[in-house]
Design a protein around this motif. Structure first.
Motif, PDB file in Angstrom:
ATOM      1  N   SER A 189       7.859 -31.612  36.416  1.00 45.92           N
ATOM      2  CA  SER A 189       7.001 -31.016  37.575  1.00 45.92           C
ATOM      3  C   SER A 189       7.383 -29.612  37.979  1.00 45.92           C
ATOM      4  N   ASP A 216       0.131 -33.814  41.110  1.00 44.64           N
ATOM      5  CA  ASP A 216      -0.891 -34.270  41.617  1.00 44.64           C
ATOM      6  C   ASP A 216      -0.834 -34.033  43.063  1.00 44.64           C
ATOM      7  N   ARG A 220       3.459 -35.007  42.855  1.00 42.09           N
ATOM      8  CA  ARG A 220       4.278 -36.080  42.004  1.00 42.09           C
ATOM      9  C   ARG A 220       3.870 -35.396  40.804  1.00 42.09           C
ATOM     10  N   ASP A 222       2.333 -35.818  37.146  1.00 43.43           N
ATOM     11  CA  ASP A 222       0.883 -36.495  36.768  1.00 43.43           C
ATOM     12  C   ASP A 222       1.140 -37.134  35.398  1.00 43.43           C
ATOM     13  N   ARG A 224      -1.041 -38.558  33.733  1.00 44.62           N
ATOM     14  CA  ARG A 224      -2.163 -38.244  32.597  1.00 44.62           C
ATOM     15  C   ARG A 224      -1.834 -36.744  32.046  1.00 44.62           C
ATOM     16  N   ASP A 256       8.313 -39.457  41.761  1.00 45.39           N
ATOM     17  CA  ASP A 256       7.218 -39.256  40.629  1.00 45.39           C
ATOM     18  C   ASP A 256       7.157 -40.776  40.120  1.00 45.39           C
TER      19      ASP A 256
END
Length: 495
Positions: A189, A216, A220, A222, A224, A256
């Motif tokens: 991230s 997100d 965190r 993400d 997806r 995360d």
């Protein structure tokens, strides 16, 4: 022996001819004085401001001096350091220092550094330091137990999180890429620690090979977005090999989604490294016990005892589910050139050479600090201290939520929270003006000498940040710091 140029007898000179040594009586006197200085500092740290600074010109005048050809009195030098040099900087153990991730250290750990230095303890090769090596192995086992990791995990102590992350990712690179970096991709991230980007660079990956995804709304990584990017990269013929999850981001303390990231890495046969430099200590507590399963399913983990395990610098640690992978990367036999003199130090039988498991051959006994602290205070005291930091963050969040001029931006996660001062009424709604106000408040609070609160950025906006992990901090200290924020904000009105 060559006589002293000064003509003084040996017992009167700071150093005897031909030796870097002091008379026994003088060593004891200086040692007692040093211990007195340490105890005095530990007793009185709250009596001084949490930050002391001096400008470059002032420090150059104070400390830039000619090479000393002759020696000086050791006690006077210790006094000078304790009074004029070492206090300049952030006093991380001050109960109202909420900046960065503060550390407190402790007295047994300070003595451990003294002893390990005096005994020249090197947990590198078993031949060189079998006792120090066993201390480190035992302390690693204790860390494994504290964090709930399965048997079989191992690792070693390093300088800090940066080297721990580098060490783990080097093993991941070799295990998954076998020396071929073409098309390799590492994922994290944008909230990951800068040491991840530096590790990628040192491992031979160019900047395009590190994919830093936007987080997100909870800051965190993400799952997806990560899955979509991995799948797209595979279709493009690239080679995703590792993901870095953060357990306690430095800005907001975000965690995360470890279980989901583990599943992604298992599905794509990738390495999962968890950077828990600060936040992994949460797993010591009942509140953080849910993290233990996820930690045990990762491939590697970073934890810094010099953060939430209250050790002095330097004390980082890298832990790996399959420690032999560290040896595959760093083993001395793999990297020998013409070093026959090292042959006598090769491990024999069940001996363990820790310099086979990391990048350092000459290694200080960093583990002794944590070993002596745990033996002195017991693991239960450490669990209580971590819990205390969590309760302080909860108290701060409650105070912020209760006050109309304060807005909680990110709630307490791993002893870290962020918030903003909001002027009453409609004094201003300009986002940039509000950002400048947070900076001003931070500088104003720090200038009082009563507390230290710095800023960070969350979703593009400047916020105030508190890290509340000091066991000596009280709810009253939290209240005092927040009152200072309110006073500083009000002095800036009207805007």
């Amino acid at each position: 022996m060559t006589p002293h140029m000064s003509g003084k007898p040996d017992d009167d000179a700071p150093y005897r001819s031909g030796e870097l040594a002091l008379p026994v009586a003088r060593m004891r006197q200086a040692g007692h004085h040093a211990v007195d200085l340490v105890v005095e500092r530990l007793q009185n740290v709250a009596d001084e401001p949490p930050h002391a600074a001096a400008g470059p010109a002032e420090l150059e005048t104070l400390l830039h001096e000619p090479l000393p050809e002759q020696g000086s009195d050791l006690i006077s030098l210790l006094e000078r350091l304790a009074q004029d040099v070492l206090p300049l900087g952030i006093r991380f153990d001050h109960p109202r220092c909420f900046a960065f991730v503060p550390t407190t250290g402790n007295y047994p750990a300070a003595l451990a550094d003294l002893l390990s230095a005096a005994f020249l303890s090197v947990p590198g090769a078993w031949l060189v330091g079998s006792g120090p090596t066993r201390i480190e192995l035992t302390t690693i086992a204790w860390l494994r137990e504290l964090l709930g990791l399965p048997d079989g995990w191992g690792g070693l102590f390093v300088s800090g999180g940066s080297l721990a992350n580098l060490t783990a990712l080097a093993a991941a690179r070799d295990h998954h890429l076998a020396g071929d970096l073409a098309g390799a991709r590492l994922y994290c991230s944008t909230q990951a620690h800068p040491s991840i980007a530096r590790a990628a660079h040192l491992l031979g990956l160019d900047r395009a090979q590190l994919t830093a995804l936007e987080p997100d709304r909870a800051q965190r990584l993400d799952p997806r977005a990560l899955t979509a990017r991995i799948e797209a990269d595979r279709v493009a013929g690239l080679r995703p090999f590792a993901v870095v999850a953060t357990l306690g981001t430095t800005s907001t303390g975000a965690i995360d989604p470890l279980a989901e990231l583990t599943a992604i890495c298992r599905r794509h046969r990738m390495w999962l490294h968890i950077d828990g430099a600060h936040g992994a200590a949460l797993a010591l507590t009942s509140r953080g016990s849910h993290l233990r399963e996820a930690l045990g399913r990762a491939d590697s983990l970073t934890i810094d005892p010099h953060k939430w395990l209250f050790q002095p610098y330097e004390a980082g640690c890298v832990l790996v589910r399959a420690p032999e992978l560290l040896k595959n990367t760093f083993g001395m036999a793999r990297h020998h050139l013409d070093a026959g003199y090292l042959h006598p130090a090769q491990a024999q039988g069940d001996e363990i050479n820790l310099d086979d498991y990391g990048p350092q051959q000459s290694r200080g006994l960093r583990a002794l600090k944590l070993w002596l602290s745990l033996k002195t205070f017991g693991a239960a005291a450490f669990r209580r201290a971590v819990d205390h930091g969590l309760r302080l963050a909860d108290h701060a969040a409650a105070r912020i939520n209760d006050h109309p001029e304060l807005v909680l931006v990110t709630g307490p996660g791993v002893g870290i929270l962020t918030f903003r001062y909001r002027p009453p009424g409609t004094a201003t709604t300009d986002p940039q003006a509000l950002d400048r106000l947070q900076h001003t408040i931070s500088r104003t609070v720090c200038a009082t000498g009563q507390a230290m609160i710095l800023t960070t950025r969350v979703q593009g906006r400047i916020v105030l940040r508190m890290c509340t992990i000091n066991p000596a901090t009280t709810p009253t200290d939290i209240d005092t710091a927040l009152d200072l924020v309110l006073q500083a904000g009000r002095t800036q009105l009207p805007m």
